[in-house]
Design an enzyme around this catalytic site. Structure first.
Site, PDB file in Angstrom:
ATOM      1  N   LYS A 105     -12.016  -5.615  -2.970  1.00 31.64           N
ATOM      2  CA  LYS A 105     -13.154  -5.804  -2.154  1.00 31.64           C
ATOM      3  C   LYS A 105     -14.462  -5.200  -2.874  1.00 31.64           C
ATOM      4  CE  LYS A 105     -10.537  -5.072   2.255  1.00 31.64           C
ATOM      5  NZ  LYS A 105      -9.222  -4.683   1.647  1.00 31.64           N
ATOM      6  N   THR A 126     -23.270  -5.764 -11.856  1.00 32.76           N
ATOM      7  CA  THR A 126     -21.995  -4.997 -11.864  1.00 32.76           C
ATOM      8  C   THR A 126     -20.962  -5.818 -11.575  1.00 32.76           C
ATOM      9  OG1 THR A 126     -23.519  -3.057 -11.693  1.00 32.76           O
ATOM     10  CG2 THR A 126     -21.121  -2.768 -11.065  1.00 32.76           C
ATOM     11  N   ARG A 136       2.224  -2.355   6.394  1.00 32.69           N
ATOM     12  CA  ARG A 136       3.064  -1.334   7.267  1.00 32.69           C
ATOM     13  C   ARG A 136       4.171  -1.783   7.766  1.00 32.69           C
ATOM     14  NH1 ARG A 136      -2.100   1.879   8.985  1.00 32.69           N
ATOM     15  NH2 ARG A 136      -2.643  -0.403   8.752  1.00 32.69           N
ATOM     16  N   GLN A 182      -5.116  -0.757  13.213  1.00 28.13           N
ATOM     17  CA  GLN A 182      -5.700  -2.154  13.382  1.00 28.13           C
ATOM     18  C   GLN A 182      -6.107  -2.391  14.776  1.00 28.13           C
ATOM     19  OE1 GLN A 182      -6.419  -4.085  10.919  1.00 28.13           O
ATOM     20  NE2 GLN A 182      -4.809  -4.123   9.209  1.00 28.13           N
ATOM     21  N   ASP A 225     -21.307  -4.474  -4.846  1.00 31.61           N
ATOM     22  CA  ASP A 225     -22.224  -3.695  -5.885  1.00 31.61           C
ATOM     23  C   ASP A 225     -23.378  -4.586  -6.239  1.00 31.61           C
ATOM     24  OD1 ASP A 225     -23.425  -1.713  -7.465  1.00 31.61           O
ATOM     25  OD2 ASP A 225     -21.327  -1.133  -8.017  1.00 31.61           O
ATOM     26  N   ASP A 260      -6.710  -6.982  -4.236  1.00 37.51           N
ATOM     27  CA  ASP A 260      -7.713  -6.717  -3.179  1.00 37.51           C
ATOM     28  C   ASP A 260      -8.374  -5.313  -3.405  1.00 37.51           C
ATOM     29  OD1 ASP A 260      -8.901  -6.881  -0.775  1.00 37.51           O
ATOM     30  OD2 ASP A 260      -7.416  -5.918   0.180  1.00 37.51           O
ATOM     31  N   THR A 312     -10.779  -5.672   9.780  1.00 37.24           N
ATOM     32  CA  THR A 312     -10.250  -5.823  11.230  1.00 37.24           C
ATOM     33  C   THR A 312     -10.155  -4.589  11.626  1.00 37.24           C
ATOM     34  OG1 THR A 312      -8.236  -5.784   9.969  1.00 37.24           O
ATOM     35  CG2 THR A 312      -8.845  -7.772  10.951  1.00 37.24           C
ATOM     36  N   LYS A 317       0.149  -8.304  -2.604  1.00 44.00           N
ATOM     37  CA  LYS A 317      -1.244  -7.600  -2.617  1.00 44.00           C
ATOM     38  C   LYS A 317      -1.349  -6.220  -3.038  1.00 44.00           C
ATOM     39  CE  LYS A 317      -3.960  -6.615   1.130  1.00 44.00           C
ATOM     40  NZ  LYS A 317      -4.841  -5.223   0.801  1.00 44.00           N
ATOM     41  N   PRO A 342     -25.486  -7.532  -8.174  1.00 42.93           N
ATOM     42  CA  PRO A 342     -24.693  -8.521  -8.806  1.00 42.93           C
ATOM     43  C   PRO A 342     -24.127  -8.885 -10.270  1.00 42.93           C
ATOM     44  CG  PRO A 342     -26.407  -9.465  -7.508  1.00 42.93           C
ATOM     45  CD  PRO A 342     -26.718  -7.816  -7.451  1.00 42.93           C
ATOM     46  N   ASP A 390       0.910  -1.117   0.009  1.00 40.89           N
ATOM     47  CA  ASP A 390      -0.010  -0.116  -0.028  1.00 40.89           C
ATOM     48  C   ASP A 390       0.819   1.258  -0.086  1.00 40.89           C
ATOM     49  OD1 ASP A 390      -2.102  -1.489   0.335  1.00 40.89           O
ATOM     50  OD2 ASP A 390      -2.147  -1.595   2.453  1.00 40.89           O
TER      51      ASP A 390
HETATM   52  O1  C5P Z   1      -0.446  -1.926   6.877  1.00 40.99           O
HETATM   53  P1  C5P Z   1      -1.308  -3.201   7.327  1.00 40.99           P
HETATM   54  O2  C5P Z   1      -0.544  -4.480   7.746  1.00 40.99           O
HETATM   55  O3  C5P Z   1      -2.243  -2.971   8.333  1.00 40.99           O
HETATM   56  O4  C5P Z   1      -2.219  -4.050   6.096  1.00 40.99           O
HETATM   57  C1  C5P Z   1      -3.434  -4.627   5.905  1.00 40.99           C
HETATM   58  C2  C5P Z   1      -3.646  -4.653   4.920  1.00 40.99           C
HETATM   59  O5  C5P Z   1      -4.719  -5.869   4.888  1.00 40.99           O
HETATM   60  C3  C5P Z   1      -4.206  -3.538   4.121  1.00 40.99           C
HETATM   61  O6  C5P Z   1      -4.077  -3.681   2.746  1.00 40.99           O
HETATM   62  C4  C5P Z   1      -5.793  -3.852   4.553  1.00 40.99           C
HETATM   63  O7  C5P Z   1      -6.818  -3.148   3.557  1.00 40.99           O
HETATM   64  C5  C5P Z   1      -6.004  -5.247   4.222  1.00 40.99           C
HETATM   65  N1  C5P Z   1      -7.118  -5.740   4.918  1.00 40.99           N
HETATM   66  C6  C5P Z   1      -7.556  -5.317   6.416  1.00 40.99           C
HETATM   67  N2  C5P Z   1      -8.408  -6.017   7.094  1.00 40.99           N
HETATM   68  C7  C5P Z   1      -9.425  -6.752   6.457  1.00 40.99           C
HETATM   69  C8  C5P Z   1      -9.080  -6.907   5.146  1.00 40.99           C
HETATM   70  C9  C5P Z   1      -8.051  -6.512   4.621  1.00 40.99           C
HETATM   71  O8  C5P Z   1      -6.625  -4.763   7.098  1.00 40.99           O
HETATM   72  N3  C5P Z   1     -10.478  -7.571   7.014  1.00 40.99           N
END
Ligand code: C5P
Length: 239
Positions: free
Chosen positions: A63, A70, A217, A196, A66, A61, A125, A34, A68, A11
């Protein structure tokens, strides 16, 4: 039990950073990369190809959530990119999930690629019980909600879910053994928690029988991304 190499969420905001990271991450076990919304909205399919050409499997990823029709059409496009994993929100319901899977298969077939494994997002999360009850007005507990979404995803023929590692033990009893539980919210000891809310270490994720971990991160913002990745991978992959 299927155990995947760690999935690294790249990211970051620009291609220079991507190129540097891919070079740092060209080590064994080779991570799955990812690509999330930020990068994909900036650079699109060309970036997917760049990561594939550098020799990495791709977890796209986006996610999707919308109607079905689309979602089916969008998934057809994703399927044709030849990625290995992609995501959809379980909250969209059975018809949307089934349509998404159908689109993904059709897209992959159109280019002769193997269809990506489709994973459902259960609860992000960053969501905790308070947000679930007070903002989403869901009366189930977070755990029950995740369990119901896992059941629903399996009945739609999905390969697994993205969930918190702490929820894997709730999900296992309600799904088949081959159903994947992929878990973000991973933080090595001493790492910042960022936004998180429910985090575990790579070793705890392994002990909780997670099939794959998503880490962003703690690797992308580390002074030495390669070392951070290798430490996390060693901790998770250990038998
Ligand atoms: O930087 P970090 O380790 O928090 O990144 C977690 C990655 O997982 C991010 O790309 C976030 O969009 C993704 N993610 C998440 N929780 C979810 C699904 C995906 O943190 N339930």
């Amino acid at each position: 039990m299927i155990k995947l190499a760690p999935i690294v969420a790249i990211d970051v905001a620009d291609l220079t950073q991507v190129t540097i990271l891919l070079k740092e991450l060209s080590v064994a076990p080779r991570p799955i990369i990812k690509i999330g919304m930020e990068l994909f909205y900036h650079f699109g399919p060309a970036l997917v190809r760049q990561v594939q050409q550098a020799g990495f499997a791709v977890f796209l990823d986006l996610k999707l959530h919308d109607i079905p029709n689309t979602v089916e059409r969008a998934m057809k496009v994703i399927g044709a990119l030849g990625v290995q994993f992609t995501t959809i929100h379980a909250a969209g319901g059975l018809e949307m999930l089934t349509a998404g899977k159908r689109g993904l298969i059709a897209g992959a077939q159109s280019v002769g690629a193997a269809p990506a494994r489709l994973l459902a997002i259960t609860q992000l999360t960053s969501i905790d019980e308070q947000i679930l009850h007070e903002q989403q007005h869901v009366s189930l507990s977070l755990g029950e909600s995740v369990q119901e979404y896992a059941r629903l995803s399996q009945s739609a023929g999905l390969a697994g879910v993205v969930c918190s590692a702490q929820e894997v033990s709730l999900i296992r009893p309600v799904v088949d053994a081959s159903f994947l539980c992929i878990t973000p919210g991973i933080r090595p000891l001493n790492a910042k928690q960022d936004d998180q809310k429910r985090v575990v270490t790579p070793a705890q994720a392994r002990q909780l029988s997670t099939n794959g971990i998503v880490v962003g991160r703690p690797i992308t913002q580390a002074k030495n991304a390669q070392r951070a990745y290798q430490q996390i991978a060693a901790e998770f992959m250990e038998e």
